[in-house]
Design a protein around this motif. Structure first.
Motif, mmCIF file in Angstrom:
data_model
loop_
_atom_site.group_PDB
_atom_site.id
_atom_site.type_symbol
_atom_site.label_atom_id
_atom_site.label_comp_id
_atom_site.label_asym_id
_atom_site.label_seq_id
_atom_site.Cartn_x
_atom_site.Cartn_y
_atom_site.Cartn_z
ATOM 1 N N ARG A 1 48.035 49.889 87.044
ATOM 2 C CA ARG A 1 47.624 51.126 87.702
ATOM 3 C C ARG A 1 47.757 52.332 86.778
ATOM 4 O O ARG A 1 46.923 53.237 86.803
ATOM 5 C CB ARG A 1 48.451 51.323 88.978
ATOM 6 C CG ARG A 1 48.025 50.382 90.091
ATOM 7 C CD ARG A 1 48.868 50.517 91.342
ATOM 8 N NE ARG A 1 48.308 49.710 92.419
ATOM 9 C CZ ARG A 1 48.924 49.482 93.578
ATOM 10 N NH1 ARG A 1 50.117 50.021 93.806
ATOM 11 N NH2 ARG A 1 48.345 48.732 94.496
ATOM 12 N N GLU A 2 48.812 52.348 85.971
ATOM 13 C CA GLU A 2 48.970 53.447 85.018
ATOM 14 C C GLU A 2 47.804 53.470 84.042
ATOM 15 O O GLU A 2 47.247 54.537 83.737
ATOM 16 C CB GLU A 2 50.291 53.298 84.257
ATOM 17 C CG GLU A 2 50.547 54.432 83.275
ATOM 18 C CD GLU A 2 51.834 54.272 82.488
ATOM 19 O OE1 GLU A 2 52.187 55.201 81.742
ATOM 20 O OE2 GLU A 2 52.482 53.203 82.601
ATOM 21 N N ALA A 3 47.421 52.292 83.537
ATOM 22 C CA ALA A 3 46.307 52.225 82.593
ATOM 23 C C ALA A 3 44.991 52.601 83.255
ATOM 24 O O ALA A 3 44.181 53.345 82.682
ATOM 25 C CB ALA A 3 46.216 50.816 81.997
ATOM 26 N N ALA A 4 44.750 52.097 84.466
ATOM 27 C CA ALA A 4 43.491 52.402 85.159
ATOM 28 C C ALA A 4 43.340 53.900 85.389
ATOM 29 O O ALA A 4 42.236 54.450 85.295
ATOM 30 C CB ALA A 4 43.430 51.651 86.486
ATOM 31 N N ASP A 5 44.436 54.570 85.687
ATOM 32 C CA ASP A 5 44.377 56.016 85.915
ATOM 33 C C ASP A 5 44.060 56.801 84.641
ATOM 34 O O ASP A 5 43.673 57.972 84.709
ATOM 35 C CB ASP A 5 45.707 56.515 86.492
ATOM 36 C CG ASP A 5 45.884 56.142 87.959
ATOM 37 O OD1 ASP A 5 44.870 55.838 88.617
ATOM 38 O OD2 ASP A 5 47.034 56.147 88.437
ATOM 39 N N LEU A 6 44.219 56.158 83.486
ATOM 40 C CA LEU A 6 43.954 56.831 82.207
ATOM 41 C C LEU A 6 42.575 56.484 81.629
ATOM 42 O O LEU A 6 42.195 57.026 80.594
ATOM 43 C CB LEU A 6 45.036 56.464 81.192
ATOM 44 C CG LEU A 6 46.406 57.123 81.427
ATOM 45 C CD1 LEU A 6 47.464 56.466 80.554
ATOM 46 C CD2 LEU A 6 46.337 58.615 81.151
ATOM 47 N N VAL A 7 41.846 55.582 82.269
ATOM 48 C CA VAL A 7 40.505 55.220 81.793
ATOM 49 C C VAL A 7 39.529 56.352 82.122
ATOM 50 O O VAL A 7 39.576 56.927 83.209
ATOM 51 C CB VAL A 7 40.045 53.901 82.437
ATOM 52 C CG1 VAL A 7 38.569 53.641 82.144
ATOM 53 C CG2 VAL A 7 40.897 52.737 81.929
ATOM 54 N N ARG A 8 38.663 56.657 81.155
ATOM 55 C CA ARG A 8 37.697 57.732 81.338
ATOM 56 C C ARG A 8 36.293 57.249 80.955
ATOM 57 O O ARG A 8 36.133 56.475 80.004
ATOM 58 C CB ARG A 8 38.050 58.938 80.456
ATOM 59 C CG ARG A 8 39.416 59.546 80.747
ATOM 60 C CD ARG A 8 39.424 60.282 82.076
ATOM 61 N NE ARG A 8 40.728 60.884 82.341
ATOM 62 C CZ ARG A 8 41.702 60.293 83.028
ATOM 63 N NH1 ARG A 8 41.529 59.063 83.508
ATOM 64 N NH2 ARG A 8 42.852 60.912 83.238
ATOM 65 N N PRO A 9 35.268 57.733 81.636
ATOM 66 C CA PRO A 9 33.892 57.441 81.215
ATOM 67 C C PRO A 9 33.520 58.276 79.999
ATOM 68 O O PRO A 9 34.121 59.321 79.743
ATOM 69 C CB PRO A 9 33.060 57.833 82.440
ATOM 70 C CG PRO A 9 33.886 58.899 83.118
ATOM 71 C CD PRO A 9 35.325 58.528 82.877
ATOM 72 N N GLY A 10 32.531 57.815 79.260
ATOM 73 C CA GLY A 10 31.977 58.603 78.155
ATOM 74 C C GLY A 10 32.710 58.490 76.850
ATOM 75 O O GLY A 10 32.370 59.201 75.891
ATOM 76 N N VAL A 11 33.709 57.615 76.751
ATOM 77 C CA VAL A 11 34.446 57.448 75.492
ATOM 78 C C VAL A 11 33.615 56.556 74.568
ATOM 79 O O VAL A 11 33.221 55.456 74.941
ATOM 80 C CB VAL A 11 35.831 56.823 75.736
ATOM 81 C CG1 VAL A 11 36.579 56.669 74.423
ATOM 82 C CG2 VAL A 11 36.631 57.683 76.708
ATOM 83 N N ASP A 12 33.377 57.021 73.342
ATOM 84 C CA ASP A 12 32.470 56.322 72.442
ATOM 85 C C ASP A 12 33.110 55.227 71.608
ATOM 86 O O ASP A 12 32.414 54.362 71.083
ATOM 87 C CB ASP A 12 31.792 57.318 71.492
ATOM 88 C CG ASP A 12 30.757 58.173 72.201
ATOM 89 O OD1 ASP A 12 30.224 57.716 73.232
ATOM 90 O OD2 ASP A 12 30.485 59.296 71.743
ATOM 91 N N SER A 13 34.434 55.244 71.433
ATOM 92 C CA SER A 13 35.050 54.256 70.542
ATOM 93 C C SER A 13 36.530 54.109 70.846
ATOM 94 O O SER A 13 37.148 54.974 71.477
ATOM 95 C CB SER A 13 34.869 54.673 69.078
ATOM 96 O OG SER A 13 35.638 55.845 68.798
ATOM 97 N N ALA A 14 37.087 52.995 70.358
ATOM 98 C CA ALA A 14 38.517 52.746 70.531
ATOM 99 C C ALA A 14 39.380 53.825 69.872
ATOM 100 O O ALA A 14 40.376 54.260 70.463
ATOM 101 C CB ALA A 14 38.872 51.359 69.995
#
Length: 248
Positions: A115-128
């Motif tokens: 859940r902590e990781a999912a809350d930090l995911v964002r759209p539009g990120v182009d690369s690792a």
């Protein structure tokens, strides 16, 4: 011999989806709880009571990208898991909302990390590397920069789309990968973009792989100093050290 009902999962599924994960020579599969003993060398078997969400990928059963994210919560650290999630969203395989829902499918032991990781995911990120840069700043207690926001001139004309930015303070953060130097056209575009931003009184901070992997504290310090110079209202006086376990 694996049963026909076997489904590729965990890091194996992530690799089949083309998502960035550490190398793992083993193969992970889900099978029904009712299956008998399965002893296949190099295969890690996970058993289900309720079939995990899955689909067909190139004719092979594989857990969905969202379920794969949740299952990997017990195998990956926070930064690697968010990197996986950002990549899955970028490729159109899932969405941040679906990832948050899927975290309920992981084990109780790993649900908090998922859940902590999912809350930090964002759209539009182009690369690792952009994911890693953003998380470095967030874990250090700095305000979260915006991802891929377009910058426009006062007359409405388009100016640039920095990797990360603090638009109100006119601060742009650009990850400068090796491929930029190896591609003359990309290199020229990068120069023009930074010149245009500078002409519009934007402060551009360039981050390299060396910065992220060898001296992450200097990245934090540079961005924090810029936030102070530009008067960001939520810039802390000092960074926290919560980033250190993830970038050591």
């Amino acid at each position: 011999m694996l049963p026909p009902s076997a489904i590729a999962g965990h890091l194996t599924a992530a690799k089949l989806w083309g998502l960035p994960v550490p190398d793992d020579p083993s193969t992970s599969v889900w099978v029904p709880w009712s299956c008998g003993g399965i002893g296949v060398e190099g295969v890690t078997v996970h058993r289900w009571c309720e079939r995990p969400a899955a689909t067909q990928l190139k004719g092979q059963p594989v857990t969905t990208a969202a379920r794969t994210f949740a299952d990997c919560a017990g195998l990956l650290g926070l930064v690697d898991l968010v990197t996986l999630g950002d990549a899955a969203v970028r490729q159109g395989l899932t969405s941040p909302d679906r990832l948050r829902v899927a975290t309920g499918m992981t084990t109780r032991r790993h649900i908090r990390a998922a859940r902590e990781a999912a809350d930090l995911v964002r759209p539009g990120v182009d690369s690792a590397p952009e994911t890693r840069t953003r998380l470095l700043l967030v874990l250090a207690g700095l305000p979260e920069p915006e991802v891929g926001r377009d910058v426009h001139l006062p007359d409405g004309g388009w100016l640039a789309r920095p990797d990360l930015s603090y638009p109100a303070c006119r601060i742009a953060i650009e990850y400068d990968g090796r491929h930029h130097a190896d591609d003359p056209r990309q290199w020229r575009r990068d120069i023009f973009r930074r010149e245009n931003l500078a002409a519009a009184e934007w402060l551009v901070i360039q981050v390299t792989a060396y910065d992220l992997h060898v001296r992450p504290l200097t990245v934090i310090s540079r961005v924090l100093a810029a936030l102070h110079r530009r008067g960001h209202p939520r810039a802390p006086l000092q960074p926290t050290w919560a980033w250190q376990p993830h970038f050591s």
